[in-house]
Design an enzyme around this catalytic site. Structure first.
Site, short mmCIF file in Angstrom:
data_model
loop_
_atom_site.label_atom_id
_atom_site.label_comp_id
_atom_site.label_asym_id
_atom_site.label_seq_id
_atom_site.Cartn_x
_atom_site.Cartn_y
_atom_site.Cartn_z
N TYR A 15 0.92 -1.04 0.00
CA TYR A 15 0.02 0.10 -0.01
C TYR A 15 0.87 1.36 0.02
CZ TYR A 15 -3.73 3.16 1.75
OH TYR A 15 -4.73 3.86 1.72
N TYR A 169 -12.09 -4.21 6.85
CA TYR A 169 -10.62 -3.94 7.48
C TYR A 169 -11.04 -2.90 8.70
CZ TYR A 169 -5.99 -2.30 8.26
OH TYR A 169 -4.98 -1.90 8.98
N HIS A 170 -11.42 -1.87 8.38
CA HIS A 170 -11.41 -0.64 9.20
C HIS A 170 -12.71 -0.62 10.33
CE1 HIS A 170 -9.46 1.09 5.45
NE2 HIS A 170 -8.94 1.67 6.49
N LYS A 538 -11.26 17.19 15.85
CA LYS A 538 -10.53 16.43 14.83
C LYS A 538 -10.32 17.52 13.59
CE LYS A 538 -9.96 12.62 13.95
NZ LYS A 538 -8.73 12.04 13.83
N ASP A 542 -8.41 13.97 8.41
CA ASP A 542 -8.15 12.77 9.13
C ASP A 542 -9.35 12.14 9.71
OD1 ASP A 542 -7.09 10.23 10.73
OD2 ASP A 542 -6.72 11.57 12.24
N HIS A 544 -9.93 9.13 10.96
CA HIS A 544 -9.71 8.01 11.80
C HIS A 544 -10.00 8.56 13.44
CE1 HIS A 544 -7.29 6.39 8.44
NE2 HIS A 544 -7.41 5.06 9.03
#
Length: 670
Positions: A15, A169-170, A538, A542, A544
């Protein structure tokens, strides 16, 4: 002894992408020369969220976590001298997936390629963006339309392309248990397939072609027996759903096809050399079992918890795959777990639990309804909080973090500043200048006309891909394409899941949280403020948000009044909220690398309001030299992944509030 016929290895990817299209192209060609067998493109956050590099929200984010691709010229340079009709390319892109696929197709056409031969994957799974990674742009309904239009276009025009890579995945990174990871991914697949077939764009006799192009992208954690069973359960459920719900008869079209990135969440900043064996164990979970083996694997690098991996670090991860595939005898055998009663019992248990959860989501109206109601997000926040509580209590052991913490000096990180790659801060200005030059030199009339057609198409019901392709050819930029659709579809702020998350850590007498609650109450009393107020912010792009959410939940449980407005805020918006809510502390969370740009801006704006007594703390993936610079700029405390004790962090926040308000320290253990 007759020689066994070896299976073909899985696709091996890294990646990758950073700084500029030219720099990323050079990296791709080097990785391919080292034996990598496919490309996996990482795009920067502005590209992922539909902003051009000169937008205010893109500041500090350009080229940080991936490559900036603002228009057709960038895409040409990204794949220069890489023949796309002979490449298998995975693009991790969701809200703007249609736009990036359109650019990829046009570059392939310019290379003279037959687009029916293009092979690869666009992730194009918006559901998990609402739940975990945060790069969504549009509301669920229009997002599902974009996904549907793209799938039907690809099946009809680029038949070897996987137009969606349903990504659990996340979800695991956001705290999902194996049951949640499987159930939410399968529910997403059902929502997508139902929408595709309801659109009327695919004849009944071609439904199997659609199902056959659905792929998945999963996470593999370090509990590798459980993870391997998870993959077998995934496969069994997909077989059941595609046969029973959609009537797909061809077993090849029902096959569960997946790629994997092993778990970056489990990589530690403390004793990062331990990450190598974690990566190997996680890779084994998705390669050992032939009947549930990944089609493509990409491994993180050992130092991802420290910062951006260097080319050498990525090479190390590629070599891990190559040693397993080419030196071991793994590919010479049939499935080595067939007939294991232990494995079969675990798989059967997972399947049963998942069917129950999938039914629950369907009763709510499906995955999209469960996103909009906040159910899925609150479940993930709760699971993540429970896992963090187990780690802090020592029930879930992480070597080098909460056990076996003594260590010899680490030669890999002796010079932390050279143990990771850094992006030149001047890169952003160069990218912005190139963007302006592109806009100045295009046919402006054609660009505006193509955007007008795009908006009209979005307001109607026709497939959006042809209008998107014309925008690409007309020189439209990523931001312009996304803003045209925002004008029609609107934007969306997903539920945070914080307010509805249950208490994960008890505050009974004698517990660490009880001590921190006492500090919070005493400090609020000393300040005569009713309750202490913490703003969790935040800034930038981003998305996440897992760490920010866990801080917010634990601070709430410690007695704070928490202000958390979700992701994607400008420094100006954060400071306005801090002043309006009269908070006692501002906590900023950034994992994308934009901290050096955005945190000082928040500090400057906050101080200009006269709020000198409001400490600012920062958490994220922050290299040591940057942490020193942030503290010198006035940040009260910096927390990185090695600071895993959330209750302790909340106690430190109270200490900083007392210090900023000239109160004596409280000798209360936290």
């Amino acid at each position: 002894m007759t020689e066994r016929q070896k299976d073909r290895p899985w696709l091996m990817r890294t990646y990758a992408g950073h700084s500029t299209a030219e720099a990323s192209n050079e990296l791709y060609r080097r990785n391919l020369a080292k034996g990598q067998t496919g490309l996996s493109v990482a795009f920067d956050l502005p590209t992922q969220t539909g902003y051009d590099s000169d937008h205010i929200l893109a500041r500090g984010e350009v080229g940080r976590v991936g490559v900036p691709v603002a228009h057709l010229g960038d895409m040409r340079r990204l794949f220069n001298d890489i023949p796309l009709d002979r490449m298998n390319t995975s693009m991790t892109i969701n809200a703007t997936a249609m736009w990036l696929l359109a650019m990829y197709q046009v570059v392939a056409e310019e290379q003279g390629a037959d687009i029916t031969r293009l092979a690869g994957t666009t992730q194009n799974d918006i559901v998990k963006e609402y739940l975990s990674r945060g790069t969504h742009v549009f509301p669920p309904g229009p997002s599902l339309r974009l996904t549907t239009d793209m799938i039907t276009y690809a099946v009809n025009n680029i038949p070897k392309w996987n137009p969606i890579n349903i990504c659990s995945y996340h979800l695991q990174e956001a705290g999902a248990t194996p049951v949640q990871e499987i159930s939410y991914a399968m529910s997403t697949a059902i929502a997508v397939l139902d929408a595709v077939f309801a659109s009327g764009q695919v004849p009944e006799d071609r439904k199997g072609e659609v199902v056959g192009r659905i792929s998945f992208f999963v996470n593999a954690g370090v509990r590798f027996v459980e993870e391997m069973c998870k993959m077998r359960a995934f496969s069994r459920l997909w077989e059941k759903i595609t046969r029973e719900r959609y009537g797909i008869e061809d077993p090849k079209q029902r096959r569960f096809r997946y790629g994997v990135q092993v778990n970056s969440l489990g990589l530690t900043e403390a004793q990062p050399e331990n990450n190598v064996q974690r990566i190997v164990l996680e890779m084994l979970a998705v390669t050992l079992s032939k009947d549930a083996r990944a089609r493509a694997v990409q491994l993180p690098a050992w130092n991802e918890a420290l910062g951006l991996p260097r080319p050498w670090d990525q090479q190390w991860s590629l070599r891990i795959q190559q040693v397993l595939a080419h030196e071991s005898d793994l590919l010479e055998y049939e499935d080595i777990f067939a007939g294991s009663h232990v494995i079969e019992a675990k798989v059967a248990s997972l399947v049963t639990e998942c069917l129950t959860e999938i039914d629950r989501i369907q009763e709510m109206g499906g995955a999209m309804a469960a996103v909009e109601s906040g159910y899925l997000k609150s479940q993930l926040v709760s699971s993540h909080a429970e896992r963090r509580a187990r780690i802090e209590a020592g029930e879930e052991k992480i070597v080098g973090v909460n056990c076996f913490e003594s260590t010899e000096p680490n030669p890999l990180t002796a010079d932390l500043d050279t143990a990771i790659m850094t992006v030149d801060p001047a890169n952003e200005a160069r990218v912005v200048a190139a963007l302006h030059s592109w806009r100045d030199n295009r046919d402006e009339t054609r660009a505006q006309e193509s955007l007008s057609v795009l908006k009209k198409t979005a307001a109607g019901t026709d497939n959006l891909m042809p209008a998107t392709l014309e925008c690409v050819r007309a020189g439209v930029t990523t931001g312009e394409w996304a803003w045209a659709l925002r004008d029609v579809f609107g934007e969306y702020r997903a539920p945070t899941g914080v307010s509805s998350a249950p208490v994960a850590v008890t505050a009974e007498a004698g517990t660490p949280l009880a001590a921190v609650r006492a500090k919070v109450a005493r400090t609020a009393e000393d300040l005569r403020s009713g309750r202490l107020r913490l703003l969790v912010g935040k800034p930038g792009l981003d998305g996440h948000s897992n760490g920010a959410e866990q801080i917010a939940v634990r601070a709430r449980d410690a007695g704070f009044e928490v202000v958390y407005q979700g992701i994607r805020l400008t420094p100006e918006q954060i400071v306005s909220a801090a002043v309006a809510e009269d908070v006692h502390c501002v906590g900023l969370s950034i994992l994308s690398g934009s901290h050096a740009e955005l945190v000082p801006d928040v500090l400057t704006r906050l101080r200009s309001t006269g709020a000198d007594d409001v400490p600012v703390i920062v958490g994220g993936i922050i290299p040591s030299a940057d942490a020193v610079a942030l503290r010198a700029a006035g940040v009260a405390a910096v927390f990185t992944p090695k600071d895993f004790g959330i209750t302790e962090i909340i106690g430190r926040i109270v200490d900083e509030i007392r210090k900023a308000n000239h109160l004596d320290p409280l000798e209360v253990p936290a």
